[in-house]
Design an enzyme around this catalytic site. Structure first.
Site, PDB file in Angstrom:
ATOM      1  N   SER A  60     139.603  44.894  57.491  1.00  0.00           N
ATOM      2  CA  SER A  60     138.643  45.013  58.588  1.00  0.00           C
ATOM      3  C   SER A  60     137.989  43.656  58.826  1.00  0.00           C
ATOM      4  O   SER A  60     138.507  42.630  58.374  1.00  0.00           O
ATOM      5  CB  SER A  60     137.603  46.088  58.264  1.00  0.00           C
ATOM      6  OG  SER A  60     136.831  46.390  59.404  1.00  0.00           O
ATOM      7  N   ASN A  61     136.883  43.623  59.521  1.00  0.00           N
ATOM      8  CA  ASN A  61     136.181  42.353  59.761  1.00  0.00           C
ATOM      9  C   ASN A  61     134.681  42.599  59.789  1.00  0.00           C
ATOM     10  O   ASN A  61     134.217  43.723  59.633  1.00  0.00           O
ATOM     11  CB  ASN A  61     136.686  41.701  61.052  1.00  0.00           C
ATOM     12  CG  ASN A  61     136.468  42.607  62.250  1.00  0.00           C
ATOM     13  OD1 ASN A  61     135.347  42.966  62.575  1.00  0.00           O
ATOM     14  ND2 ASN A  61     137.559  43.015  62.883  1.00  0.00           N
ATOM     15  N   ARG A  62     133.907  41.526  60.019  1.00  0.00           N
ATOM     16  CA  ARG A  62     132.453  41.606  59.851  1.00  0.00           C
ATOM     17  C   ARG A  62     131.692  42.098  61.084  1.00  0.00           C
ATOM     18  O   ARG A  62     130.473  42.045  61.113  1.00  0.00           O
ATOM     19  CB  ARG A  62     131.914  40.226  59.450  1.00  0.00           C
ATOM     20  CG  ARG A  62     132.250  39.855  58.024  1.00  0.00           C
ATOM     21  CD  ARG A  62     131.915  38.406  57.754  1.00  0.00           C
ATOM     22  NE  ARG A  62     130.603  38.050  58.249  1.00  0.00           N
ATOM     23  CZ  ARG A  62     130.284  36.853  58.739  1.00  0.00           C
ATOM     24  NH1 ARG A  62     131.195  35.908  58.808  1.00  0.00           N
ATOM     25  NH2 ARG A  62     129.069  36.609  59.170  1.00  0.00           N
TER      26      ARG A  62
END
Ligand code: CTP
Length: 406
Positions: free
Chosen positions: A210-212
């Protein structure tokens, strides 16, 4: 243009340690185009001097040093009658009590009695005081009378203790103010599809890529569009934010799920805004069981479909907006991305800078449009950026329609 353009506001500041936060609030309100007159209570002046407020508002600051009989003072009471809103931020337990009981023993409380527009109180005090039955009763009275009283936030207080009583983020105050003002409903005939948050691409039953992305920008857009009268569909990856109650909410996990939801809802949309941070890759093979072992592991990834490009290519007639997170050559990269994806507007931000972009409450973006225009917006709250983006969409679409009609 912003939705506070030309709004006449009075900002009352009372004697809480949070008085310095009113400076940030004032800066944001004036950036959004509001005309603000500040009124400081006697105790507030002990925390922050009038000069700061005078400089930022460009107007004289009202204090109790004003002669209540003077023409100027009478004029300011008339201003309170005309003002679109009176905000008291921070509001102490004392001012809440006076306002609840109609006491007018200083300039600010007199203005509160004169106010005919929206009244918004932003309490900040010690947690124990906020919970005191007397304060709770005053808050209830004010709310019954139609005053918006914000809930303070929980966190560290000036006393060093934790508790409920903190002055909220400027963003929340602005959003509450926009909600309390008679809204501009310039999106009344729009159907707006917004994506937000990250996507999660599973590797095995317990792990994912995933990412931030926090989703804050997309949710701010959904809130602003709904407030301005649009029918909003919010397709969101996992976030910790509550969706705006007025939006149709479509939760998704993966890019593939987001793609399906977006292509389905885009058919009806007049505006599509893709604020989501879609994971560029997913695992080529999903392990049906938890991957075990301590040795090196190579994960094979495959690109996800580019949803934005696909929506634009379908030419449904919707105005299509994308986001770009860049770390260098922002303008050039953003224009190349806009052209590659065939969209109408690209909102670019420089994520290498602190305090903006991912998970921040503020953002500073560059708007690049298909007609060759570009506009840098100043740093402001995500709520304000959301309003500016929506206004830019309406302006660009109207200008392009005018060009076609010519
Ligand atoms: N986007 C999308 N589908 C993807 C990837 C991105 O719809 N598979 C959308 C995002 O929602 C956003 C824009 O495209 O509106 C971002 O474009 P992208 O090419 O991902 O830009 P960056 O993330 O900035 O990627 P890069 O610079 O690595 O190309």
């Amino acid at each position: 243009m912003s939705t506070l353009d030309g709004r006449e506001l009075i900002l009352g500041v009372t004697g809480s340690i949070a008085a310095y936060k009113a400076v940030y609030l004032l800066r944001e309100l004036t950036r959004l185009g509001a005309r603000v007159t500040v009124c400081l209570s006697e105790h507030a002046r002990q925390f922050v001097g009038p000069l700061t407020f005078r400089t930022l508002s460009g107007r004289p600051v009202l204090t109790d040093l004003f002669d209540p009989q003077s023409d100027e003072a009478v004029e300011h009471v008339a201003l309170a009658e005309r003002a679109h809103a009176v905000l008291v931020a921070p509001a102490t337990a004392n001012v809440l009590a006076k306002a609840a009981h109609g006491i007018a023993d200083d300039f600010l409380t007199t203005l509160l009695l004169a106010a005919r527009g929206a009244v918004l109180m932003v309490p900040a005090m010690d947690g124990g005081m906020w919970e005191h039955p007397a304060v709770a009763a005053n808050v209830a009275t004010l709310r019954q009378r139609g005053v918006t009283v914000l809930e303070p936030e929980t966190g560290e207080l000036a006393s060093g203790l934790g508790g409920r009583g903190r002055f909220p983020e400027v963003d929340r105050v602005v959003e509450a103010l926009l909600g309390a003002l008679v809204p501009v409903r310039d999106l009344g005939s729009e159907r707006v599809l917004i994506t937000a948050g990250p996507t999660r691409e599973p590797i095995d039953p317990v792990r994912y890529i995933s990412n931030r992305s926090s989703g804050k920008m997309g949710y701010a857009l959904a809130t602003a569009a709904a407030r301005r009268g649009a029918r909003v569909t919010l397709v969101s990856g996992p976030t910790t934010i509550a969706p705006p109650p007025a939006a149709v909410f479509v939760p998704v996990q993966t890019a593939e799920e987001m793609r399906e939801a977006v292509l389905h809802h885009a058919r009806e949309a007049t505006i599509v805004i893709k604020a989501a941070a879609v994971a560029d890759y997913r695992a080529k093979r999903l392990s049906p069981t938890k991957i075990k072992g301590k040795q090196d592991l190579t994960l094979e990834l495959t690109p996800n479909p580019d949803i934005l490009r696909e929506v634009a290519a379908r030419r449904t007639g919707a105005f299509v907006v994308g986001f770009a997170a860049e770390t260098h050559d922002v303008a050039a990269n953003a224009r190349a991305k806009l052209e590659a994806k065939g969209i109408d507007l690209l909102v670019a931000n420089d994520v290498s800078r602190a305090g903006i972009g991912f998970d921040a409450d503020e953002n500073e973006v560059l708007l690049i449009d298909r007609w060759g225009g570009s506009r840098a917006l100043p740093r402001m709250s995500k709520a304000a950026v959301a309003d500016a983006i929506l206004s830019a969409i309406l302006a660009l679409r109207a200008a392009s329609a005018a060009r076609v009609g010519r």
